[in-house]
Design a protein around this motif. Structure first.
Motif, PDB file in Angstrom:
ATOM      1  N   MET A  16      46.797 -21.636  -6.438  1.00 18.77           N
ATOM      2  CA  MET A  16      45.678 -20.973  -5.766  1.00 18.77           C
ATOM      3  C   MET A  16      46.031 -19.547  -5.339  1.00 18.77           C
ATOM      4  SD  MET A  16      43.767 -23.967  -3.631  1.00 18.77           S
ATOM      5  CE  MET A  16      42.216 -23.082  -3.782  1.00 18.77           C
ATOM      6  N   SER A  20      46.204 -19.806  -0.990  1.00 22.21           N
ATOM      7  CA  SER A  20      46.976 -20.864  -0.345  1.00 22.21           C
ATOM      8  C   SER A  20      48.230 -20.348   0.350  1.00 22.21           C
ATOM      9  CB  SER A  20      47.360 -21.936  -1.373  1.00 22.21           C
ATOM     10  OG  SER A  20      48.150 -21.370  -2.398  1.00 22.21           O
ATOM     11  N   ALA A  25      45.584 -26.319   0.831  1.00 23.14           N
ATOM     12  CA  ALA A  25      44.436 -26.463  -0.067  1.00 23.14           C
ATOM     13  C   ALA A  25      43.348 -27.317   0.572  1.00 23.14           C
ATOM     14  CB  ALA A  25      44.883 -27.075  -1.395  1.00 23.14           C
ATOM     15  N   MET A  28      40.793 -25.352   2.584  1.00 26.69           N
ATOM     16  CA  MET A  28      40.022 -24.295   1.930  1.00 26.69           C
ATOM     17  C   MET A  28      38.540 -24.424   2.274  1.00 26.69           C
ATOM     18  SD  MET A  28      41.846 -22.115   0.359  1.00 26.69           S
ATOM     19  CE  MET A  28      40.445 -21.297  -0.392  1.00 26.69           C
ATOM     20  N   MET A  30      34.619 -24.559   1.894  1.00 24.44           N
ATOM     21  CA  MET A  30      33.806 -25.045   0.779  1.00 24.44           C
ATOM     22  C   MET A  30      32.332 -24.973   1.127  1.00 24.44           C
ATOM     23  SD  MET A  30      35.624 -25.911  -1.835  1.00 24.44           S
ATOM     24  CE  MET A  30      34.164 -26.516  -2.650  1.00 24.44           C
ATOM     25  N   ALA A  36      37.573 -28.414   2.513  1.00 23.37           N
ATOM     26  CA  ALA A  36      37.763 -29.388   1.439  1.00 23.37           C
ATOM     27  C   ALA A  36      38.022 -30.789   1.979  1.00 23.37           C
ATOM     28  CB  ALA A  36      38.918 -28.942   0.539  1.00 23.37           C
ATOM     29  N   ASP A 125      42.026 -32.525  -1.426  1.00 24.29           N
ATOM     30  CA  ASP A 125      41.437 -31.369  -2.099  1.00 24.29           C
ATOM     31  C   ASP A 125      40.396 -31.766  -3.144  1.00 24.29           C
ATOM     32  OD1 ASP A 125      43.153 -32.501  -3.908  1.00 24.29           O
ATOM     33  OD2 ASP A 125      44.377 -30.717  -4.236  1.00 24.29           O
ATOM     34  N   ILE A 242      39.916 -28.798  -6.409  1.00 21.13           N
ATOM     35  CA  ILE A 242      39.876 -27.345  -6.194  1.00 21.13           C
ATOM     36  C   ILE A 242      41.259 -26.709  -6.198  1.00 21.13           C
ATOM     37  CG2 ILE A 242      37.742 -27.524  -4.874  1.00 21.13           C
ATOM     38  CD1 ILE A 242      39.686 -26.973  -2.368  1.00 21.13           C
ATOM     39  N   TYR A 248      38.411 -23.744  -7.907  1.00 23.29           N
ATOM     40  CA  TYR A 248      37.842 -23.489  -6.582  1.00 23.29           C
ATOM     41  C   TYR A 248      36.578 -22.643  -6.692  1.00 23.29           C
ATOM     42  CZ  TYR A 248      37.342 -21.628  -1.856  1.00 23.29           C
ATOM     43  OH  TYR A 248      36.825 -21.259  -0.629  1.00 23.29           O
ATOM     44  N   THR A 251      33.748 -24.753  -8.437  1.00 20.61           N
ATOM     45  CA  THR A 251      33.224 -25.816  -7.576  1.00 20.61           C
ATOM     46  C   THR A 251      32.289 -25.252  -6.525  1.00 20.61           C
ATOM     47  OG1 THR A 251      35.240 -27.114  -7.926  1.00 20.61           O
ATOM     48  CG2 THR A 251      33.854 -27.719  -6.057  1.00 20.61           C
ATOM     49  N   ASN A 252      32.676 -24.142  -5.909  1.00 20.09           N
ATOM     50  CA  ASN A 252      31.776 -23.507  -4.945  1.00 20.09           C
ATOM     51  C   ASN A 252      30.482 -23.062  -5.615  1.00 20.09           C
ATOM     52  OD1 ASN A 252      32.626 -23.003  -1.994  1.00 20.09           O
ATOM     53  ND2 ASN A 252      34.538 -22.727  -3.116  1.00 20.09           N
TER      54      ASN A 252
END
Length: 374
Positions: A16, A20, A25, A28, A30, A36, A125, A242, A248, A251-252
């Motif tokens: 990441m 990160s 993670a 994070m 989201m 997450a 995650d 993610i 990541y 997914t967002n």
């Protein structure tokens, strides 16, 4: 439910990159207002698992602050509760977690002091909704030693070689388990969710420790796939991991799709998170918003398209933000252009600047300033 939960959220993740370096993670941000780990915690409480341990280690400050109160996920009760377990120096061990199996071993007293017959192990995650009680019913029905939750994915959705790849017979029993293969020969991907009897888990983890084995996947699932009855449970709904910058970002961005938003935000059960007392987003004259998620506390003066703005983001005059993710508490000065980027939390983007990434190579923006990032 007759199970306790363990969420593995302590690993160091270099994939990441800058994201990160200051947070785990599992911490994070989201979908605008979540973290997450909220998805795994929500699944636990909606599955009536009331005793849950979160195993943390790497860059855990932000994660610990997020889960410092169990009430947001309804774990604050006399029986059960939310436990944060970290590596500690003892007369028997002076190591950090050396792997997922070692993390469970160092907290084996949590298992031994519990009374529930089963354990649900999940990663911190993953972004998904799952009723673990249905997995447990399947586990009992098959008389399995271990049940692995899997989903089917295509190479277009993600890089399959970074997951565990399963092969099963007609009865659902796993006959092959290859962790992070060079070439994925199947599309059944392990989601990192496992169900196992508590006494059985204790015996396996103690044996792993005696033999100097520290990884749950390699030293339990892969090693025992022929000696133990390990079954696969298929999850048909949305699931993503993610653990890379690309996954990541994607997914967002999936949350800009109505079907994904409806699945997580409108369909029961809901995703729970720690609530911040912030005013609603403010759209000043001259602002233009299209197909974007705007979180509480934001003030917008510019143009935002196909983007996600997390909490307390200020967008100055004549700004243009496209296909980007702006994390929490970011100040964006006037006349700024941001496209195909992820802007780190608490950045101050100076006026009249431009950050433009490529669709296949998302740019991470980290502005050097004195504000501390969490």
């Amino acid at each position: 439910m007759r199970a306790i939960g363990m969420i593995l959220a302590g690993g160091n993740n270099n994939r990441m990159q800058e994201l990160s370096k200051r947070r785990a993670a599992a911490a994070m941000p989201m979908a605008g207002s979540y973290r997450a780990i909220d998805f795994a915690l929500s699944n636990m409480t909606h599955s009536h698992i009331k005793k849950v341990a979160v195993l943390t280690q790497f860059n855990s400050k932000s994660l610990n602050q997020h889960i410092n109160s169990s009430k947001w996920w309804d774990f604050g009760r006399k029986q059960g509760g939310l436990y944060v377990l970290t590596p500690s120096l003892t007369s028997e061990s002076s190591y950090w977690y050396r792997g997922t199996a070692d993390a469970i071993w160092q907290n084996i007293d949590f298992l031994k002091n519990s009374h529930e017959p089963y354990v649900v192990i999940a990663s911190g995650d993953g972004v998904y909704k799952l009723d673990y009680s249905k997995v447990l019913e399947y586990h009992i029905e098959k008389k399995a030693d271990i049940t692995v939750v899997y989903t089917e994915m295509t190479p277009e959705q993600d890089d399959l070689t970074r997951f565990g790849i399963l092969k099963m017979d007609d009865d659902g029993r796993i006959i092959d388990f290859e962790e992070k293969p060079l070439v994925a020969k199947a599309n059944c991907v392990s989601t990192g969710v496992y169900v196992i009897r508590r006494r059985h888990l204790i015996d396996i983890i103690e044996k792993c420790n005696e033999e100097g084995r520290y990884d749950f996947v390699q030293d339990v699932l892969v090693r025992y796939k022929e000696q133990r009855k390990i079954y696969g449970y298929k999850m048909d709904s949305y699931w993503r991991n993610i653990a890379t910058v690309d996954s990541y970002y994607k997914t967002n961005m999936d949350f800009l799709k109505p079907e994904v938003r409806n699945h997580f935000f409108k369909e029961y059960p809901s995703v729970l998170t720690k609530v911040a007392d912030l005013p609603p987003a403010k759209y000043n004259p001259g602002s233009y918003i299209k197909n974007s998620l705007i979180s509480s506390g934001c003030i917008l003066n510019g143009r935002v398209e196909n983007s996600i703005l997390f909490k307390k983001v200020y967008v100055g005059n004549n700004c243009v933000i496209k296909n980007s993710i702006i994390l929490n508490d970011v100040y964006i000065g006037d006349n700024t252009v941001i496209e195909n980027c992820i802007v780190e939390s608490r950045d101050t983007i100076r006026a009249n600047t431009s950050y433009i990434g490529d669709e296949g190579n998302i740019k991470i923006v980290v502005e050097a300033n004195e504000r501390y990032i969490i």
